[in-house]
Motif scaffolding. Structure first.
Motif, PDB file in Angstrom:
ATOM      1  N   THR A  43      52.819  22.702  23.835  1.00 31.98           N
ATOM      2  CA  THR A  43      51.967  23.727  23.236  1.00 31.98           C
ATOM      3  C   THR A  43      52.770  24.767  22.471  1.00 31.98           C
ATOM      4  OG1 THR A  43      52.020  24.949  25.330  1.00 31.98           O
ATOM      5  CG2 THR A  43      50.164  23.457  24.962  1.00 31.98           C
ATOM      6  N   THR A  44      54.018  24.491  22.181  1.00 33.40           N
ATOM      7  CA  THR A  44      54.841  25.360  21.346  1.00 33.40           C
ATOM      8  C   THR A  44      54.881  24.777  19.938  1.00 33.40           C
ATOM      9  OG1 THR A  44      56.205  26.067  23.210  1.00 33.40           O
ATOM     10  CG2 THR A  44      57.136  26.339  21.005  1.00 33.40           C
ATOM     11  N   GLY A  45      54.693  25.632  18.953  1.00 31.51           N
ATOM     12  CA  GLY A  45      54.629  25.150  17.581  1.00 31.51           C
ATOM     13  C   GLY A  45      55.905  24.471  17.133  1.00 31.51           C
ATOM     14  N   TRP A  97      50.045  27.706  14.907  1.00 32.02           N
ATOM     15  CA  TRP A  97      50.203  28.231  16.267  1.00 32.02           C
ATOM     16  C   TRP A  97      50.775  29.639  16.211  1.00 32.02           C
ATOM     17  CZ3 TRP A  97      55.096  29.367  18.361  1.00 32.02           C
ATOM     18  CH2 TRP A  97      55.153  29.591  19.743  1.00 32.02           C
ATOM     19  N   PHE A  98      50.330  30.489  17.141  1.00 33.22           N
ATOM     20  CA  PHE A  98      50.908  31.815  17.361  1.00 33.22           C
ATOM     21  C   PHE A  98      50.913  32.666  16.087  1.00 33.22           C
ATOM     22  CE2 PHE A  98      53.764  34.946  19.263  1.00 33.22           C
ATOM     23  CZ  PHE A  98      53.296  34.921  20.570  1.00 33.22           C
ATOM     24  N   THR A 154      42.582  33.725  17.586  1.00 35.06           N
ATOM     25  CA  THR A 154      43.057  32.935  18.717  1.00 35.06           C
ATOM     26  C   THR A 154      44.127  33.685  19.495  1.00 35.06           C
ATOM     27  OG1 THR A 154      42.661  30.992  17.347  1.00 35.06           O
ATOM     28  CG2 THR A 154      43.875  30.655  19.375  1.00 35.06           C
ATOM     29  N   GLU A 155      45.065  34.306  18.800  1.00 32.30           N
ATOM     30  CA  GLU A 155      46.119  35.060  19.473  1.00 32.30           C
ATOM     31  C   GLU A 155      45.558  36.307  20.148  1.00 32.30           C
ATOM     32  OE1 GLU A 155      49.700  36.523  20.906  1.00 32.30           O
ATOM     33  OE2 GLU A 155      48.995  34.525  20.370  1.00 32.30           O
ATOM     34  N   ASP A 205      46.075  29.682  27.571  1.00 32.25           N
ATOM     35  CA  ASP A 205      46.723  29.405  26.294  1.00 32.25           C
ATOM     36  C   ASP A 205      45.737  28.650  25.409  1.00 32.25           C
ATOM     37  OD1 ASP A 205      48.262  28.727  24.155  1.00 32.25           O
ATOM     38  OD2 ASP A 205      50.005  28.108  25.326  1.00 32.25           O
ATOM     39  N   TRP A 263      45.882  27.433  22.540  1.00 31.81           N
ATOM     40  CA  TRP A 263      46.327  26.307  21.723  1.00 31.81           C
ATOM     41  C   TRP A 263      46.391  25.000  22.515  1.00 31.81           C
ATOM     42  CZ3 TRP A 263      48.350  31.200  20.420  1.00 31.81           C
ATOM     43  CH2 TRP A 263      48.002  31.625  19.136  1.00 31.81           C
ATOM     44  N   THR A 280      46.447  20.541  21.718  1.00 22.37           N
ATOM     45  CA  THR A 280      47.397  19.545  22.205  1.00 22.37           C
ATOM     46  C   THR A 280      46.740  18.531  23.124  1.00 22.37           C
ATOM     47  OG1 THR A 280      48.016  21.055  23.999  1.00 22.37           O
ATOM     48  CG2 THR A 280      49.335  21.116  21.989  1.00 22.37           C
ATOM     49  N   ILE A 297      50.908  20.901  16.865  1.00 18.94           N
ATOM     50  CA  ILE A 297      50.871  22.351  16.715  1.00 18.94           C
ATOM     51  C   ILE A 297      52.087  22.781  15.903  1.00 18.94           C
ATOM     52  CG2 ILE A 297      50.708  24.544  17.928  1.00 18.94           C
ATOM     53  CD1 ILE A 297      48.386  22.695  18.468  1.00 18.94           C
TER      54      ILE A 297
END
Length: 663
Positions: free
Chosen positions: A43-45, A144-145, A150-151, A160, A162, A166, A172
């Motif tokens: 889930t990290t871009g 993402w982020f 969303t943020e 989370d 995002w 995933t 992402i």
């Protein structure tokens, strides 16, 4: 008296052997940590993801963003129409551009809480069930982020957001991450994805996306082919051509917030002076030609769908069959019936000294032509019409000679396609020509180049630009002979060109209009296209973005008549930008166009000479519906015009379905 107990005792009683590396409890916790770490990685871009296309041919990429699931101003039925539309073709894919749902952040009361219909969990579930799962495997990526709904929701809930992407297999991307789409040929296209790409002027919101593409130097390995942006609720697309054959596209996706007619987009109302929302539909068609990938962005699905169908139709035809089909179409309508009228005339040149009697030559026409603010063209045609502007050639300059082959090839193409109209616009001559003794020779070169087009009535206008208005034309140039005659006598260059090119109308240099009225031969209902032509733009542009000054000219020109196309300017970069303007009475999708250069460009003095962008822009006009398709360079102009002409021509013959199914 109580005595203190100083005995040391452990807080927990445990057996050290129970927590050895081999114990089940220890292993279970390690597995739990590993799973959490893998989920965090997932889930990290990513900086870059690869979406390998299964075949060549033609693909259709939709850019969807700012859906704002859960907002009362969103027509959710319209959102869900994306699903069946995508499933109509196996070559239709999506890129998500952020703000997929509205969130719960109370700091955004004006645009969120006042119009919130669903709780956050319901928004996510509705978005996932209605869009993500039905389109599994078709979504290329999502940002993402970023600073957005969303943020903001992440800050208010222990979840989370995002992960919803995933767990449905969607890659992402960090802001500015790249989606790379390799073709089987080994070539690839690179899409740079943002939700918000930075601030941009409201007059030209695509400027931030164009700036992200302009920061890369020539031959950089990671120059993006297209920059895709959401957030602003504007819908716009562009292709910019730069020196070194760099071609970059940019697009903004619009919004579904405000798609309910009775409820306005509060973001637009509160932050953008009550502007009506820009409807979504940004999309890009990509295809390969001789193994090389191409892309063509559109602002709306109507245009994108037609280009997708036309290019797919052409791609499925072998060359020999396409040639035979073109012959059949040409037999039905070999050429359009064109008539040219002019309105609002004025003298083209101020008087210059008369030559002594008996010394007048062909250098000095006996009559003075008239310049017009508007040239009106009536074209009876059932086939698309190509408008092809010719400018920035700087004939007479030494560095324009390298473009002679390209110019001749384009003229040959236009002669072979009678359904095309040509206008000679700004900077046809180099600024030094009016004071050169060979100036008539340069004018004759232009006449020789365009004479066949003029005889066919394909040449419809000549702009009387700054160079043709130069006062030096009124004076003799060169040495005098014994009779006192100059090597080059005074001449009216506009009149000379007009009379030598079948009396082609002269048009004023700024805010002049070419109005093209197209109708099928058996119909009196015309499609009116207004093309506003500019010489200079008062230095109000920028180098990397040729559309800032043209947008200013568009706003001024719209006070007289709303243009479909605004073209001109002296920017060294070329291309087009289409945007949404609901106040335009001719079209909601007006276009700005910079022509590029057919010679080297002098910038900031003669000592700084650099190459300009490639030329060959055009605009394809349809006769049966009000649609204009801008093109950014000659290869693209040629391919899209021929594909649309072939596809729509086959429709006139009733052969589209038969030809498509047979291949």
């Amino acid at each position: 008296m109580l005595e203190a107990d100083t005995t040391t005792r452990p807080i927990f009683q445990f057996d050290p052997g129970a927590f050895t590396p081999e114990s089940e409890i220890h292993q279970a916790r390690k597995e739990k940590l590993k799973a959490a770490r893998n989920l965090a990685i997932l889930t990290t871009g990513k900086t870059e993801v690869t979406a390998r296309l299964s075949s060549g041919g033609v693909w259709h990429i939709l850019k969807i963003g700012d859906i704002h699931e859960g907002d009362t101003a969103v027509d959710h039925d319209e959102v869900e129409e994306i699903v069946p539309y995508c499933h109509e073709s196996p070559k239709r894919l999506l890129v998500l551009l952020g703000d997929e749902y509205n969130g719960v952040n109370p700091e955004q009361l004006g645009t969120t809480m006042r119009q919130l219909a669903l709780a956050l969990e319901e928004q996510i579930a509705h978005f996932e069930e209605g869009l993500l799962k039905p389109l599994a495997g078709r979504i290329l990526g999502m940002p993402w982020f970023y600073h957005g709904h969303t943020e903001w929701s992440n800050k208010k809930v222990m979840f989370d957001n995002w992960r919803v992407g995933t767990r449905n297999g969607i890659p992402i991307l960090i802001p500015g991450g790249n989606i790379v789409t390799p073709f089987p040929t080994g070539e690839q296209l690179r899409f740079k994805v943002f939700h918000n790409a930075g601030r941009a002027p409201k007059a030209n919101p695509l400027a931030s996306a164009l700036a992200h593409g302009a920061v890369y130097p020539l031959n950089h390995p990671f120059i993006p082919d297209e920059v895709c942006v959401g957030n602003s609720h504007y819908n716009s697309c562009a292709i910019v051509t730069r020196s070194g054959s760099i071609r970059q596209a940019a697009s903004m996706c619009g919004t579904y917030k405000g798609s309910t007619p009775e409820l306005r987009d509060r973001f637009a109302m509160e932050s953008q002076a009550g502007r009506i929302y820009d409807q979504p539909g940004a999309n890009t068609i990509i295809w390969t030609k001789n193994g090389q990938p191409r892309l063509y962005p559109c602002t709306d699905l109507d245009r994108g769908e037609l280009v997708f169908q036309a290019l797919t139709f052409r791609d499925n035809l072998p060359d020999w069959l396409a040639t035979e089909l073109q012959k059949m179409i040409n037999a039905v309508e070999p050429r359009p019936d064109i008539s040219i009228n002019s309105q609002f005339g004025a003298a083209s040149d101020s008087p210059h000294p008369e030559a002594p009697p008996g010394q007048q030559t062909t250098d000095q026409p006996s009559q003075q032509a008239t310049q017009y603010e508007k040239v009106v063209i009536d074209a009876a045609s059932s086939r698309p019409i190509l408008f092809f502007p010719f400018g920035n050639t700087r004939f007479g300059a030494e560095n324009s000679l390298a473009f002679e082959t390209q110019n001749a090839a384009e003229i040959d193409f236009l002669l072979a396609h009678p359904h095309s109209l040509v206008a000679i616009l700004r900077r046809t001559l180099d600024p030094d020509v009016p004071s050169d003794v060979s100036r008539v020779f340069v004018l004759d070169h232009i006449i020789n180049l365009f004479s066949s087009l003029a005889q066919n009535r394909q040449l419809v206008a000549i702009m009387l630009d700054k160079v043709l208005r130069d006062k030096k034309w009124k004076r003799g140039v060169g040495e005098k002979d014994k009779d006192g005659t100059f090597e080059s006598s005074p001449i009216k260059p506009g009149t000379y060109l007009s009379e030598s090119l079948n009396n082609t109308p002269l048009m004023t240099n700024n805010y002049g209009r070419i109005e093209v009225n197209i109708h099928p031969p058996d119909s009196t209902v015309s499609q009116k296209y207004v093309i506003m032509c500019m010489d200079g733009t008062a230095g109000s542009g920028s180098t990397h973005n040729p559309f800032l000054s043209l947008r200013r000219a568009y706003d001024w020109g719209a006070q007289v008549d709303f243009p479909d196309l605004t073209i001109g300017g002296l920017n060294p970069n070329g291309g087009f930008q289409t945007f949404m303007d609901r106040l335009n009475l001719n079209t909601p999708w007006p276009t700005l166009m910079s022509m590029g250069w057919r010679s080297k460009v002098d910038s900031w003095g003669k000592g700084n000479v650099r190459a300009g962008a490639e030329a060959g822009v055009g605009a394809i006009l349809l006769p049966d519906r009000h649609m204009l398709f801008p093109t950014a360079y000659f290869e693209q102009t040629k391919e899209i015009f021929e594909a649309l002409d072939l596809y729509l021509g086959a429709g006139l013959l009733g052969l589209v379905e038969k030809t498509t199914t047979s291949n």
